[in-house]
Design an enzyme around this catalytic site. Sequence first.
Site, PDB file in Angstrom:
ATOM      1  N   LYS A  84       5.051   6.888  -4.599  1.00 53.17           N
ATOM      2  CA  LYS A  84       5.237   7.243  -6.007  1.00 53.17           C
ATOM      3  C   LYS A  84       4.331   6.423  -6.915  1.00 53.17           C
ATOM      4  O   LYS A  84       4.168   6.733  -8.082  1.00 53.17           O
ATOM      5  CB  LYS A  84       6.708   7.116  -6.416  1.00 53.17           C
ATOM      6  CG  LYS A  84       7.363   5.781  -6.147  1.00 53.17           C
ATOM      7  CD  LYS A  84       8.895   5.876  -6.300  1.00 53.17           C
ATOM      8  CE  LYS A  84       9.552   4.633  -5.696  1.00 53.17           C
ATOM      9  NZ  LYS A  84      10.753   4.839  -4.974  1.00 53.17           N
ATOM     10  N   LYS A 101       0.345   6.529   3.314  1.00 52.89           N
ATOM     11  CA  LYS A 101       1.647   7.166   3.102  1.00 52.89           C
ATOM     12  C   LYS A 101       1.757   7.722   1.690  1.00 52.89           C
ATOM     13  O   LYS A 101       1.105   7.223   0.761  1.00 52.89           O
ATOM     14  CB  LYS A 101       2.786   6.194   3.414  1.00 52.89           C
ATOM     15  CG  LYS A 101       2.999   5.124   2.388  1.00 52.89           C
ATOM     16  CD  LYS A 101       4.368   4.451   2.556  1.00 52.89           C
ATOM     17  CE  LYS A 101       4.526   3.460   1.411  1.00 52.89           C
ATOM     18  NZ  LYS A 101       5.802   2.844   1.262  1.00 52.89           N
ATOM     19  N   LYS A 118       0.857  -5.014  -0.995  1.00 54.51           N
ATOM     20  CA  LYS A 118       1.177  -5.152  -2.425  1.00 54.51           C
ATOM     21  C   LYS A 118       0.386  -6.268  -3.063  1.00 54.51           C
ATOM     22  O   LYS A 118       0.046  -6.182  -4.237  1.00 54.51           O
ATOM     23  CB  LYS A 118       2.682  -5.358  -2.622  1.00 54.51           C
ATOM     24  CG  LYS A 118       3.466  -4.081  -2.371  1.00 54.51           C
ATOM     25  CD  LYS A 118       4.764  -4.019  -3.130  1.00 54.51           C
ATOM     26  CE  LYS A 118       5.403  -2.651  -2.961  1.00 54.51           C
ATOM     27  NZ  LYS A 118       6.792  -2.599  -3.374  1.00 54.51           N
TER      28      LYS A 118
HETATM   29  P1  TYM Z   1      11.334   2.329  -1.266  1.00 56.74           P
HETATM   30  O1  TYM Z   1      11.984   2.361  -2.603  1.00 56.74           O
HETATM   31  O2  TYM Z   1       9.873   2.075  -1.201  1.00 56.74           O
HETATM   32  O3  TYM Z   1      11.610   3.668  -0.472  1.00 56.74           O
HETATM   33  C1  TYM Z   1      12.919   4.171  -0.271  1.00 56.74           C
HETATM   34  C2  TYM Z   1      13.015   4.792   1.103  1.00 56.74           C
HETATM   35  O4  TYM Z   1      12.044   5.829   1.247  1.00 56.74           O
HETATM   36  C3  TYM Z   1      11.292   5.647   2.448  1.00 56.74           C
HETATM   37  N1  TYM Z   1       9.931   6.133   2.236  1.00 56.74           N
HETATM   38  C4  TYM Z   1       9.317   7.052   3.000  1.00 56.74           C
HETATM   39  N2  TYM Z   1       9.719   7.727   4.085  1.00 56.74           N
HETATM   40  C5  TYM Z   1       8.848   8.616   4.622  1.00 56.74           C
HETATM   41  N3  TYM Z   1       7.613   8.849   4.135  1.00 56.74           N
HETATM   42  C6  TYM Z   1       7.164   8.187   3.047  1.00 56.74           C
HETATM   43  N4  TYM Z   1       5.957   8.428   2.567  1.00 56.74           N
HETATM   44  C7  TYM Z   1       8.035   7.236   2.429  1.00 56.74           C
HETATM   45  N5  TYM Z   1       7.912   6.424   1.351  1.00 56.74           N
HETATM   46  C8  TYM Z   1       9.080   5.750   1.262  1.00 56.74           C
HETATM   47  C9  TYM Z   1      11.323   4.136   2.685  1.00 56.74           C
HETATM   48  O5  TYM Z   1      11.087   3.822   4.037  1.00 56.74           O
HETATM   49  C10 TYM Z   1      12.723   3.790   2.239  1.00 56.74           C
HETATM   50  O6  TYM Z   1      13.649   3.996   3.280  1.00 56.74           O
HETATM   51  N6  TYM Z   1      12.459  -2.218   0.525  1.00 56.74           N
HETATM   52  C11 TYM Z   1      12.963  -0.872   0.303  1.00 56.74           C
HETATM   53  C12 TYM Z   1      14.223  -0.837  -0.546  1.00 56.74           C
HETATM   54  C13 TYM Z   1      15.326  -1.699  -0.049  1.00 56.74           C
HETATM   55  C14 TYM Z   1      16.114  -1.448   1.120  1.00 56.74           C
HETATM   56  C15 TYM Z   1      17.034  -2.525   1.181  1.00 56.74           C
HETATM   57  C16 TYM Z   1      16.107  -0.457   2.101  1.00 56.74           C
HETATM   58  C17 TYM Z   1      15.769  -2.829  -0.632  1.00 56.74           C
HETATM   59  N7  TYM Z   1      16.815  -3.344   0.116  1.00 56.74           N
HETATM   60  C18 TYM Z   1      17.983  -2.628   2.209  1.00 56.74           C
HETATM   61  C19 TYM Z   1      17.038  -0.554   3.133  1.00 56.74           C
HETATM   62  C20 TYM Z   1      17.952  -1.625   3.177  1.00 56.74           C
HETATM   63  C21 TYM Z   1      11.897  -0.064  -0.407  1.00 56.74           C
HETATM   64  O7  TYM Z   1      11.021  -0.593  -1.043  1.00 56.74           O
HETATM   65  O8  TYM Z   1      12.086   1.284  -0.330  1.00 56.74           O
END
Ligand code: TYM
Length: 335
Positions: free
Chosen positions: A203, A200, A118
């Site tokens: 969005k 990966k 990032k």
């Molecule tokens: P975020 O918002 O980027 O993504 C949400 C969830 O989607 C999964 N994910 C994917 N899985 C498979 N293939 C992909 N291409 C892909 N892109 C995203 C992510 O692994 C995630 O599970 N830091 C986290 C949000 C968060 C969180 C937490 C998660 C904040 N606090 C506490 C778990 C526990 C995030 O940015 O997810």
Amino acid sequence: MENERKKRILSGIQPTGTPTLGNYVGALKNWVDLQKEDKYECFYMIADLHSITVKQDPKVLRKNSLDLLALLLAAGLDGEKEPIFFQSHVPQHSQLGWVLDCYTYMGELSRMTQFKDKSAKHAENINAGLFTYPALMAADILLYQADMVPVGKDQKQHLEITRDLAKRFNGAYSDTFVVPEPYIPKVGANIMSLQDPMHKMSKSDTNENAYISVLDDPDRIMKKIKRAVTDSEACVRRGEGKEAVENLMTIYSVATGKTMEEIEKEFDGQGYGVFKEKVGEAVVEMLRPIQENYNEIMKNKDYLEKIYRDGAERARYVANKTVSKVYRKVGFIQP
Ligand code: TYM
């Protein structure tokens, strides 16, 4: 009694745009399945505090947040049974986040690949929040004494630091936090970009053909899958140099429940045209009910408000217990 309670789950997603097929397959689908199993007490959160580590337009953030809540419900989460809430509605996240900041080393944070990625992407805004992001994420999880955290593979490193922090704190002050386990699906934990199988699906990709949004209409989904890169072999199988095809096979596997072996057999001797058509159709069918539910739920703003208000109240109750315990242990005078 604390030790007789059901095992707990906590997970979160950032409101930074409509979730992709990657978010759905890697995380949301499992959130729903785990909640339905009824073996766990589930807390699901929209991580709005995390989202401002990257610049957000306030109007867009507000819209994205509410849309995302509707989408989580549309995907099958039951917000009446268990809390779905906005992170910013539960101040304990920031409270515990600060304490954990003071137990997290700069060296650990510098090694986080998400921080490196990032900061490369947003070189004009490498802020302190982006750097300490993992400590806040650890707070999200540890506040609820979560046993398990369903996430995609890209969050594994954040789960590791969370476990380290829990153990570090427990070691310093006696048992305080449950040490959580990641729950990463065997298939679909890392859905790749349709345009570059080495990255990966995300969005925030500037190329719209690289990802499928869960709200893309059938026509768009079919087009994006047809435009997906493959290779010159024209054979549906896994293997070296077949990452793009394997990614489509993974998507098809999740959408149909078929194994990779079954998929190889099904398309034996057929080209990518037929295969892509089938993948597209399967994705359309998987997302159709979510899209239909979404349009219904969006009509009822009062219902959405009730869900997030109740959710936050229930979350605050649990989170407050942990913060009180932590504040006492570190030596703060009780207010
Ligand atoms: P975020 O918002 O980027 O993504 C949400 C969830 O989607 C999964 N994910 C994917 N899985 C498979 N293939 C992909 N291409 C892909 N892109 C995203 C992510 O692994 C995630 O599970 N830091 C986290 C949000 C968060 C969180 C937490 C998660 C904040 N606090 C506490 C778990 C526990 C995030 O940015 O997810």
